[in-house]
Design an enzyme around this catalytic site. Sequence first.
Site, PDB file in Angstrom:
ATOM      1  CG  ASN A 244     -12.616  86.051  61.746  1.00 34.77           C
ATOM      2  OD1 ASN A 244     -11.928  85.415  62.535  1.00 34.77           O
ATOM      3  ND2 ASN A 244     -13.919  86.239  61.916  1.00 34.77           N
ATOM      4  CB  ALA A 245      -9.749  81.515  59.908  1.00 34.71           C
ATOM      5  CB  ILE A 246      -8.458  85.365  64.588  1.00 38.45           C
ATOM      6  CG1 ILE A 246      -9.021  86.526  63.753  1.00 38.45           C
ATOM      7  CG2 ILE A 246      -7.307  85.811  65.485  1.00 38.45           C
ATOM      8  CD1 ILE A 246      -8.091  87.198  62.793  1.00 38.45           C
ATOM      9  N   GLY A 247      -8.624  82.227  64.994  1.00 34.27           N
ATOM     10  CA  GLY A 247      -8.334  81.025  65.777  1.00 34.27           C
ATOM     11  C   GLY A 247      -8.130  81.308  67.255  1.00 34.27           C
TER      12      GLY A 247
ATOM     13  CG  ASN B  71     -15.774  85.434  73.887  1.00 35.48           C
ATOM     14  OD1 ASN B  71     -15.097  84.421  73.783  1.00 35.48           O
ATOM     15  ND2 ASN B  71     -16.854  85.647  73.168  1.00 35.48           N
TER      16      ASN B  71
ATOM     17  CB  CYS C  90     -14.927  80.126  68.012  1.00 37.14           C
ATOM     18  SG  CYS C  90     -13.604  80.571  66.879  1.00 37.14           S
TER      19      CYS C  90
ATOM     20  CB  THR D  63     -18.743  84.279  62.025  1.00 38.65           C
ATOM     21  OG1 THR D  63     -17.993  83.253  62.681  1.00 38.65           O
ATOM     22  CG2 THR D  63     -18.241  85.643  62.456  1.00 38.65           C
TER      23      THR D  63
ATOM     24  CB  SER E  63     -16.610  92.918  60.720  1.00 38.79           C
ATOM     25  OG  SER E  63     -17.879  92.448  60.447  1.00 38.79           O
TER      26      SER E  63
END
Lengths: 310, 253
Positions: free
Chosen positions: A68-71, A98, A127, A190, A263
């Site tokens: 994932n790369a939600i950012g 968080n 992150c 991750t 996840s």
Amino acid sequence: MNLHQTLPGLHLKNPIMPASGCFGFGKEFAQFYNLSDLGAVIMKAATGEKRFGNGTPRVAETSSGMLNAIGLQNPGVDSIIKNEVPFLQEYDMPIMANVAGSTVEEYVQVAEKISHHVNALELNISCPNVKEGGVQFGTDPLLAEEVTRKVVEASVVPVYVKLSPNVTDIVSMAKAVQAGGAHGLTMINTLTGMRIDPATRKPIISNHTGGLSGAAIKPIAIRMIYQVYREIDLPIIGMGGIETAEDVIEFLLAGASAVAIGSANFKNPIICKEIIDELPVTLKKFGFQSLKGAIGGAHHETSRAGVFRA
Amino acid sequence: MRREWMTIIEHQEIARQTYRLVLKGEMVGDVSEPGQFVHIQVSKEYYLRRPVSISNIDMENKTMTLLYKVMGKGTDAMTEKKVAEKVDVLGPGGQGFPIDKINTKKALLVGGGIGVPPLYYLAKQLEKKGVQVTSILGFQSAEQAFLTDEFEALGDVYVTTNDGTLGHQGLVTDLFPYVKGSFDTYFTCGPTVMLKAVTSELTGVPGYISMEERMGCGIGACFACVVPSNDEKGYRRICCDGPVFDAKEVVLS
């Protein structure tokens, strides 16, 4: 069986909580079960201002996991305090916030504000999907120590630091944040990964790289928790590919005092509840009389010679 | 929204790489609008569920029809599922076409490829309300076309294919001159590039678009499937705020 666990700032009725970023702010999962059944909840990251995050596609499937790369998309700390925290406060469980940022000042600002509304902070210095901040703080021991110290000073509740697995020596990172005054560790975040579509010859995720999570990373999480537990006297909340009650026991044996489910919530939205229900039976199955009897159990028969130190 | 093991009643290939999957279960009764979707777990081997739009509903027999296209290994594995097997389904998800709130007498439906299926249940609901339905359906080729007869039973249909093996050769927007004046509202579903072409050609006409994107959770928690919006919020989540949006609500890129 008594599943209670007390950690800095957190009185847990059981050791299971959803991991940050995989549970939003809880509203979506509240339609499937009573959130008061959870040990605690870790909210999606908060930054100083609202963030849109990265372009889409933001997720890709991998063998036994996902990227994932939600950012760090979020509505900003003020909006979270006003619009999201009150919903979670209606439930009978501690809340961890968080905390993320691009600069030390932003981390401090977010921590200062949100710590008045929650039971503990999870400092997100790991992150992998943001250009500034995020993992740069989590891979440099000096920066990690500095940001930890300043956030601990600014916060009115205990601070857990989320460690990045994208380092050569996880123990030195854990020591750095301990020196900075961290009250606990959450690990692991991750791992940076990538997938390329043979048909288009391009990376699948628009950010090119993403954070690998899911069952694929569980052995790495277990190894890192095992290493850190031997060297550092801070409570560890373990995470990384947990999907079953048996996985939870493996994390406890490695040295985790509680765990977070990430996840797997996407595969099955009631996974946390199912694992909570199964845990007492599974502990008994493996001969444990209590939750605490399992914690660190893998270390009892082996020496503390630090053979895993990088 | 619920998670249910639904039973497969029918499963067959209806066009090249396109399958009809009919599922039976209590979830059918929860479907409130055409355009909603379900999130299917292919098997434990596949980490992410697959979103599939609902193409038809039979409330009486508690069945829903899903049409899906083989896009990769996961959907390919789904084709192996047999009648009477049970599948792990989460749904119904998202906001569909707000059919009860839309005041239309003449509707234009524009579907591209696997964007056609959700428009079928919409067409049926519109027709039931006495709305005149005109449809433009676009496919890559004749062997990949489906549902054209079913749409014809509900109103005028124009078909276009990329290679010209069925209907007009070209794009769905090529047929807009033929349907001029025959609609007051449009409804469209298909690839983003098609949605962009349709919305920019029909500026000023009330319209609703149905979008798709790679999803994580499918319930709004992970923020994987976002689309930018013009308002203060700055985004919409396709899985729960959509997949259907007022065409003015989102920014297509």
